[in-house]
Structures are given as structure tokens and as C-alpha cells.
Design a protein around this motif. Structure first.
Motif, PDB file in Angstrom:
ATOM      1  N   GLN A 151       0.831  -1.210   0.000  1.00 39.41           N
ATOM      2  CA  GLN A 151       0.000   0.000   0.000  1.00 39.41           C
ATOM      3  C   GLN A 151       0.859   1.251   0.000  1.00 39.41           C
ATOM      4  O   GLN A 151       0.523   2.256  -0.651  1.00 39.41           O
ATOM      5  CB  GLN A 151      -0.934  -0.007   1.211  1.00 39.41           C
ATOM      6  N   GLU A 152       1.978   1.195   0.719  1.00 40.93           N
ATOM      7  CA  GLU A 152       2.860   2.356   0.772  1.00 40.93           C
ATOM      8  C   GLU A 152       3.390   2.711  -0.619  1.00 40.93           C
ATOM      9  O   GLU A 152       3.413   3.884  -1.009  1.00 40.93           O
ATOM     10  CB  GLU A 152       4.040   2.069   1.720  1.00 40.93           C
ATOM     11  N   ALA A 153       3.833   1.683  -1.359  1.00 36.66           N
ATOM     12  CA  ALA A 153       4.368   1.935  -2.692  1.00 36.66           C
ATOM     13  C   ALA A 153       3.290   2.459  -3.632  1.00 36.66           C
ATOM     14  O   ALA A 153       3.521   3.396  -4.402  1.00 36.66           O
ATOM     15  CB  ALA A 153       4.986   0.652  -3.255  1.00 36.66           C
ATOM     16  N   MET A 154       2.100   1.870  -3.570  1.00 37.71           N
ATOM     17  CA  MET A 154       1.023   2.298  -4.455  1.00 37.71           C
ATOM     18  C   MET A 154       0.664   3.764  -4.217  1.00 37.71           C
ATOM     19  O   MET A 154       0.423   4.523  -5.160  1.00 37.71           O
ATOM     20  CB  MET A 154      -0.198   1.408  -4.253  1.00 37.71           C
ATOM     21  N   THR A 155       0.632   4.173  -2.959  1.00 39.60           N
ATOM     22  CA  THR A 155       0.315   5.562  -2.625  1.00 39.60           C
ATOM     23  C   THR A 155       1.333   6.506  -3.257  1.00 39.60           C
ATOM     24  O   THR A 155       0.970   7.517  -3.873  1.00 39.60           O
ATOM     25  CB  THR A 155       0.302   5.756  -1.095  1.00 39.60           C
ATOM     26  N   ALA A 156       2.613   6.157  -3.124  1.00 39.97           N
ATOM     27  CA  ALA A 156       3.671   6.985  -3.701  1.00 39.97           C
ATOM     28  C   ALA A 156       3.642   6.974  -5.225  1.00 39.97           C
ATOM     29  O   ALA A 156       3.876   7.997  -5.872  1.00 39.97           O
ATOM     30  CB  ALA A 156       5.031   6.508  -3.194  1.00 39.97           C
ATOM     31  N   ARG A 197       0.535  22.367  -8.731  1.00 41.54           N
ATOM     32  CA  ARG A 197       1.174  23.012  -7.587  1.00 41.54           C
ATOM     33  C   ARG A 197       1.300  22.081  -6.392  1.00 41.54           C
ATOM     34  O   ARG A 197       2.066  22.341  -5.471  1.00 41.54           O
ATOM     35  CB  ARG A 197       0.382  24.265  -7.188  1.00 41.54           C
ATOM     36  N   GLY A 198       0.584  20.977  -6.428  1.00 41.84           N
ATOM     37  CA  GLY A 198       0.676  19.998  -5.360  1.00 41.84           C
ATOM     38  C   GLY A 198      -0.276  18.843  -5.594  1.00 41.84           C
ATOM     39  O   GLY A 198      -1.290  18.990  -6.277  1.00 41.84           O
ATOM     40  N   VAL A 199       0.079  17.685  -5.040  1.00 47.68           N
ATOM     41  CA  VAL A 199      -0.754  16.483  -5.125  1.00 47.68           C
ATOM     42  C   VAL A 199      -0.902  15.899  -3.734  1.00 47.68           C
ATOM     43  O   VAL A 199       0.051  15.891  -2.938  1.00 47.68           O
ATOM     44  CB  VAL A 199      -0.125  15.424  -6.054  1.00 47.68           C
ATOM     45  N   ALA A 200      -2.099  15.410  -3.431  1.00 46.51           N
ATOM     46  CA  ALA A 200      -2.362  14.723  -2.167  1.00 46.51           C
ATOM     47  C   ALA A 200      -3.047  13.403  -2.468  1.00 46.51           C
ATOM     48  O   ALA A 200      -3.996  13.349  -3.258  1.00 46.51           O
ATOM     49  CB  ALA A 200      -3.250  15.572  -1.262  1.00 46.51           C
ATOM     50  N   VAL A 201      -2.541  12.333  -1.870  1.00 45.32           N
ATOM     51  CA  VAL A 201      -3.121  11.004  -2.063  1.00 45.32           C
ATOM     52  C   VAL A 201      -3.301  10.348  -0.700  1.00 45.32           C
ATOM     53  O   VAL A 201      -2.374  10.322   0.111  1.00 45.32           O
ATOM     54  CB  VAL A 201      -2.224  10.108  -2.941  1.00 45.32           C
ATOM     55  N   MET A 202      -4.493   9.822  -0.457  1.00 41.67           N
ATOM     56  CA  MET A 202      -4.743   8.981   0.711  1.00 41.67           C
ATOM     57  C   MET A 202      -5.362   7.679   0.227  1.00 41.67           C
ATOM     58  O   MET A 202      -6.276   7.682  -0.589  1.00 41.67           O
ATOM     59  CB  MET A 202      -5.688   9.644   1.716  1.00 41.67           C
ATOM     60  N   THR A 254       2.725  16.216  -2.078  1.00 46.32           N
ATOM     61  CA  THR A 254       3.796  16.880  -2.806  1.00 46.32           C
ATOM     62  C   THR A 254       3.470  18.371  -2.915  1.00 46.32           C
ATOM     63  O   THR A 254       2.318  18.786  -2.728  1.00 46.32           O
ATOM     64  CB  THR A 254       3.969  16.311  -4.232  1.00 46.32           C
ATOM     65  N   GLY A 255       4.473  19.162  -3.239  1.00 46.25           N
ATOM     66  CA  GLY A 255       4.277  20.592  -3.490  1.00 46.25           C
ATOM     67  C   GLY A 255       3.613  21.315  -2.345  1.00 46.25           C
ATOM     68  O   GLY A 255       3.999  21.159  -1.175  1.00 46.25           O
ATOM     69  N   ALA A 256       2.570  22.113  -2.667  1.00 46.60           N
ATOM     70  CA  ALA A 256       1.891  22.929  -1.659  1.00 46.60           C
ATOM     71  C   ALA A 256       1.233  22.081  -0.589  1.00 46.60           C
ATOM     72  O   ALA A 256       1.136  22.504   0.570  1.00 46.60           O
ATOM     73  CB  ALA A 256       0.854  23.825  -2.339  1.00 46.60           C
TER      74      ALA A 256
END
Length: 204
Positions: A134-139, A152-157, A183-185
Motif C-alpha cells: 500500500q505504501e508503494a502504491m500511494t507513492a 502546484r501539489g498532489v495529495a493522495v490517501m 507533494t508541493g503545496a
């Protein structure tokens, strides 16, 4: 990013077993499990399993860069969060090849371009249909969107239940694992992280 989102290495493609070899491997596992591969109920099981694996692991044959390649610049000045939440997915644990069942929440802050919303779900599907942690998939999901769209930024949960934990080993059903990548902002500004979390939980 290339190291994260590549498909098979070239040498792995050259050495991929034939369909007949894959079916024979299934017969071997059935015999090892203690069953009789000659009985009627198992006669077509190797063929079915091979076909099922081709579908379940189809993400190896798909390139997320191609999926994310088309973007749109006519956004009428919109530059706030774009969030697609509750994207269901099925994957398989790379340690035990047992299912992972979960949902992904993905947001980005446009940097002048936006993605078709279905493309975000497709990226989750591509990485989900590979052997994963799961950690790798999120990244991987975050890196693919960040590298291709350059927002400007990405967020993944990602929230998921791991059947390798529910069906075997400690056998604890119903537990959920949560992983996040920013990432980013989203990484530099805690306020943006709070907005992301608030929107996911439906209080935005």
C-alpha cells in the motif's frame, strides 16, 4: 519518477512464461495444496486462473503516462483543489498474493492544466492491478500525477483492508490501513493538508 511508474523491465518482458507454462504452474500449486487435478471440478481451473491473472494484473501492460497524457488548459481561471474521493480498487499484496481491497482519495492544485476526472481513477486502476504494497502504491499514484501534470501539489490517501492480515497470520478482520503522500503545496502547507482531509471526511 520513471523508476516508480515503469511497466515490466525489458528483460522481464522477454522472459514472461507462455500461457501453457502458467497453466501448468497452477496445476502444480493445486497438487501441492493436496487436491486432485484430474477431478472434474478442477479440469478447467488452470485455464480460468491464468485468464483471471491476466485481468487482475493487467496494470503491468498499461502506462500511466499515456493515460495522463491529455490535459486541458481551458479552466476559466480555476486554481483551487480538484478532489476525486472514494475511488474503489482491488490489488494484491506482493508478499502473499492475497487481495487488498480499498479506496483512494486524490487531490491536486492545478498549475494551469487539469485532468479529465476519469484519468485519475484510471491511474489508481493501473497501479492497483499490480502486485503491491500500500505504501508503494500511494507513492506511485502521487508521483505519476505530479510528474505528468506538474500541478502546484498532489495529495493522495489510500484506505484499505489487507486480506493477508484478515485471512491468515494474525487473522484480524475489519482493520484498515491508511497511507498518505503529499507533494508541493500540500506538503509544505499544513493548511492545505487540513483542507484535503476535511473534504475527504465530508465536512468541507
Amino acid at each position: 519518477m520513471d523508476a516508480i511508474i515503469k511497466n515490466f523491465p525489458s528483460d522481464a518482458v522477454d522472459t514472461r512464461p507462455t500461457l501453457a507454462e502458467a497453466e501448468e504452474a497452477v496445476r502444480t500449486l493445486l497438487r501441492w495444496a493436496g487436491d486432485d487435478v484430474s477431478r472434474e471440478g478442477l479440469a478447467d481451473t488452470p485455464k480460468r486462473v491464468a485468464a483471471s491473472y491476466r485481468e487482475l494484473f493487467s496494470g503491468y501492460d498499461q502506462d500511466p503516462e499515456e493515460v495522463l497524457g491529455r490535459t486541458f488548459e481551458e479552466v476559466a481561471g480555476y486554481d483551487d483543489i480538484v478532489l476525486v474521493k472514494d475511488i474503489p480498487f482491488f490489488s494484491h499484496c506482493e508478499h502473499h498474493m492475497v487481495p487488498i481491497i480499498g479506496k483512494a482519495h486524490i487531490a491536486y492544485l492545478p498549475g494551469g492544466k487539469v485532468l479529465g476526472l476519469s484519468k485519475i481513477a484510471r491511474v489508481v486502476e493501473i497501479f492497483g492491478r499490480r502486485l503491491q504494497t500500500q505504501e508503494a502504491m500511494t507513492a506511485q499514484v502521487a508521483s505519476a500525477i505530479d510528474g505528468t501534470l506538474q500541478p502546484r501539489g498532489v495529495a493522495v490517501m489510500i484506505e484499505a483492508e489487507h486480506l493477508c492480515m484478515a485471512m491468515r497470520g494474525i487473522q484480524k478482520q475489519g482493520s484498515t490501513t491508511i497511507t498518505t503522500t503529499f507533494t508541493g503545496a500540500f506538503k509544505s502547507d499544513p493548511h492545505e493538508q487540513v483542507r484535503f482531509m476535511t473534504l475527504i471526511r465530508g465536512r468541507g
